[in-house]
Design a protein around this motif. Structure first.
Motif, PDB file in Angstrom:
ATOM      1  N   LEU A 166      36.226  49.941  48.160  1.00 37.70           N
ATOM      2  CA  LEU A 166      36.508  49.086  47.017  1.00 37.70           C
ATOM      3  C   LEU A 166      35.879  47.721  47.256  1.00 37.70           C
ATOM      4  O   LEU A 166      35.740  47.284  48.401  1.00 37.70           O
ATOM      5  N   SER A 167      35.496  47.068  46.182  1.00 34.25           N
ATOM      6  CA  SER A 167      34.965  45.716  46.266  1.00 34.25           C
ATOM      7  C   SER A 167      35.895  44.782  45.498  1.00 34.25           C
ATOM      8  O   SER A 167      36.114  44.969  44.296  1.00 34.25           O
ATOM      9  N   ALA A 168      36.460  43.812  46.208  1.00 35.36           N
ATOM     10  CA  ALA A 168      37.365  42.843  45.581  1.00 35.36           C
ATOM     11  C   ALA A 168      36.521  41.819  44.827  1.00 35.36           C
ATOM     12  O   ALA A 168      35.954  40.901  45.418  1.00 35.36           O
ATOM     13  N   ILE A 169      36.428  42.002  43.511  1.00 34.86           N
ATOM     14  CA  ILE A 169      35.571  41.142  42.700  1.00 34.86           C
ATOM     15  C   ILE A 169      36.213  39.780  42.479  1.00 34.86           C
ATOM     16  O   ILE A 169      35.611  38.732  42.706  1.00 34.86           O
ATOM     17  N   TYR A 170      37.465  39.774  42.037  1.00 33.40           N
ATOM     18  CA  TYR A 170      38.133  38.488  41.777  1.00 33.40           C
ATOM     19  C   TYR A 170      39.625  38.733  41.600  1.00 33.40           C
ATOM     20  O   TYR A 170      40.040  39.791  41.096  1.00 33.40           O
ATOM     21  N   THR A 171      40.410  37.755  42.030  1.00 29.94           N
ATOM     22  CA  THR A 171      41.849  37.784  41.824  1.00 29.94           C
ATOM     23  C   THR A 171      42.278  36.457  41.223  1.00 29.94           C
ATOM     24  O   THR A 171      41.823  35.394  41.667  1.00 29.94           O
ATOM     25  N   PHE A 172      43.108  36.504  40.217  1.00 31.52           N
ATOM     26  CA  PHE A 172      43.699  35.275  39.679  1.00 31.52           C
ATOM     27  C   PHE A 172      45.186  35.496  39.487  1.00 31.52           C
ATOM     28  O   PHE A 172      45.646  36.623  39.305  1.00 31.52           O
ATOM     29  N   PHE A 173      45.951  34.406  39.560  1.00 29.80           N
ATOM     30  CA  PHE A 173      47.406  34.535  39.572  1.00 29.80           C
ATOM     31  C   PHE A 173      48.065  33.255  39.079  1.00 29.80           C
ATOM     32  O   PHE A 173      47.407  32.213  38.920  1.00 29.80           O
ATOM     33  N   ASP A 174      49.368  33.342  38.858  1.00 29.82           N
ATOM     34  CA  ASP A 174      50.150  32.212  38.382  1.00 29.82           C
ATOM     35  C   ASP A 174      50.393  31.251  39.544  1.00 29.82           C
ATOM     36  O   ASP A 174      51.114  31.597  40.489  1.00 29.82           O
ATOM     37  N   PRO A 175      49.842  30.039  39.508  1.00 34.52           N
ATOM     38  CA  PRO A 175      50.026  29.095  40.609  1.00 34.52           C
ATOM     39  C   PRO A 175      51.471  28.665  40.806  1.00 34.52           C
ATOM     40  O   PRO A 175      51.811  28.121  41.866  1.00 34.52           O
ATOM     41  N   GLU A 176      52.318  28.888  39.799  1.00 33.84           N
ATOM     42  CA  GLU A 176      53.722  28.493  39.927  1.00 33.84           C
ATOM     43  C   GLU A 176      54.448  29.354  40.960  1.00 33.84           C
ATOM     44  O   GLU A 176      55.521  28.977  41.430  1.00 33.84           O
ATOM     45  N   HIS A 177      53.889  30.502  41.308  1.00 30.59           N
ATOM     46  CA  HIS A 177      54.499  31.379  42.316  1.00 30.59           C
ATOM     47  C   HIS A 177      53.825  31.173  43.666  1.00 30.59           C
ATOM     48  O   HIS A 177      53.510  32.132  44.378  1.00 30.59           O
ATOM     49  N   ASP A 178      53.631  29.930  44.021  1.00 28.60           N
ATOM     50  CA  ASP A 178      52.882  29.597  45.231  1.00 28.60           C
ATOM     51  C   ASP A 178      53.520  30.193  46.486  1.00 28.60           C
ATOM     52  O   ASP A 178      52.821  30.610  47.410  1.00 28.60           O
ATOM     53  N   ARG A 179      54.825  30.235  46.545  1.00 26.03           N
ATOM     54  CA  ARG A 179      55.524  30.716  47.739  1.00 26.03           C
ATOM     55  C   ARG A 179      55.189  32.174  48.051  1.00 26.03           C
ATOM     56  O   ARG A 179      55.274  32.604  49.200  1.00 26.03           O
ATOM     57  N   ARG A 180      54.803  32.932  47.048  1.00 18.69           N
ATOM     58  CA  ARG A 180      54.504  34.346  47.253  1.00 18.69           C
ATOM     59  C   ARG A 180      53.150  34.597  47.924  1.00 18.69           C
ATOM     60  O   ARG A 180      52.891  35.696  48.384  1.00 18.69           O
ATOM     61  N   SER A 181      52.279  33.578  47.948  1.00 19.85           N
ATOM     62  CA  SER A 181      50.922  33.762  48.498  1.00 19.85           C
ATOM     63  C   SER A 181      50.254  34.973  47.856  1.00 19.85           C
ATOM     64  O   SER A 181      49.819  35.928  48.512  1.00 19.85           O
ATOM     65  N   LEU A 182      50.150  34.922  46.529  1.00 19.68           N
ATOM     66  CA  LEU A 182      49.686  36.080  45.774  1.00 19.68           C
ATOM     67  C   LEU A 182      48.233  36.449  46.071  1.00 19.68           C
ATOM     68  O   LEU A 182      47.862  37.628  46.007  1.00 19.68           O
ATOM     69  N   GLY A 183      47.403  35.463  46.406  1.00 23.54           N
ATOM     70  CA  GLY A 183      46.027  35.787  46.760  1.00 23.54           C
ATOM     71  C   GLY A 183      45.957  36.653  48.006  1.00 23.54           C
ATOM     72  O   GLY A 183      45.229  37.647  48.053  1.00 23.54           O
ATOM     73  N   THR A 184      46.744  36.290  49.020  1.00 23.36           N
ATOM     74  CA  THR A 184      46.800  37.090  50.248  1.00 23.36           C
ATOM     75  C   THR A 184      47.390  38.464  49.963  1.00 23.36           C
ATOM     76  O   THR A 184      46.873  39.489  50.439  1.00 23.36           O
TER      77      THR A 184
END
Length: 235
Positions: A166-184
């Motif tokens: 798989l190729s991770a093209i892009y991830t975007f997320f709600d910055p208000e959930h910063d504690r979740r570290s959604l990018g990671t």
């Protein structure tokens, strides 16, 4: 199938580098008239090419080779203590494969993410035209994964499925959930998904040692780097 040696490739004029100050960049693009399928796209990824919207490209700078293609060997990957905590913290999320992200909820999430996190980047200010072009399924291999909390979408991972990974093209997320570290968490989830599909690698795009924004990629070990046309393991 078209052989790599038969492909037409175009080069841009030198332009200011988006990542390193005072550097000039040149980019190679596969001829947009080329008919790409999953196999050819996979072969191109193996020699360092990447997709952005309808374009498949690779850096080709005259005096700099700082951009290094990366991928994670998912069968050898071992999460760190911090990554395990992030994984556990997000087990209340439901991940669903979406038919597309051509809807207002996903676009509003993208727009909020770019506005809050990337005002200094090339994608600011966000626009619908840019969003549609950048994240479209131009080759027919793209998968859209929505991460939902209480039936509300809070993150999207755009992922291309190739022959061997798989190729991770892009991830975007709600910055208000910063504690979740959604990018990671999105990367960890894609590593798991790659393994579930019986594939070997998650491609993470380019890494530049001197670029702080790209330093996170070395957190996923063992990371493989494409150096002098050989994939070498950074253990």
């Amino acid at each position: 199938m078209t052989a790599l040696a038969e492909l037409k490739v175009f080069a841009t004029h030198p332009h200011p580098c988006s990542y390193l100050p005072d550097q000039q960049a040149t980019t190679l693009f596969i001829d947009p008239e080329t008919t790409l399928d999953s196999n050819l796209y996979s072969d191109l990824a193996d020699v360092g090419f990447r997709r952005s919207g309808p374009h498949v490209y690779r850096p080709h700078c005259e005096s700099c080779n700082a951009c290094i293609a990366t991928r994670v060997d998912v069968n050898q990957f071992k999460p760190t203590r911090r990554q395990r905590k992030i994984h556990n913290r997000n087990q209340d999320l439901q991940v669903l494969e979406l038919d597309s992200i051509d809807d207002e909820a996903a676009y509003q999430l993208y727009m909020h993410y770019i506005t809050v996190r990337h005002q200094d980047g090339d994608m600011f200010p966000p626009s619908r035209e840019q969003y549609d072009s950048f994240l479209n399924d131009s080759i027919g291999v793209t998968r859209y994964y929505g991460f939902h909390l209480n039936n509300k979408i809070i993150a999207v991972a755009v992922t291309d499925q190739m022959r061997h990974g798989l190729s991770a093209i892009y991830t975007f997320f709600d910055p208000e959930h910063d504690r979740r570290s959604l990018g990671t968490y999105a990367v960890l989830w894609q590593i798991e998904q790659t393994r579930k599909l019986g594939l070997d690698h998650l491609y993470l795009g380019y890494w530049i040692k001197e670029c702080q924004k790209m330093s996170y990629k070395t957190d996923y070990r063992p990371l493989q780097l494409l150096i002098n046309n050989r994939w070498l393991t950074l253990s």
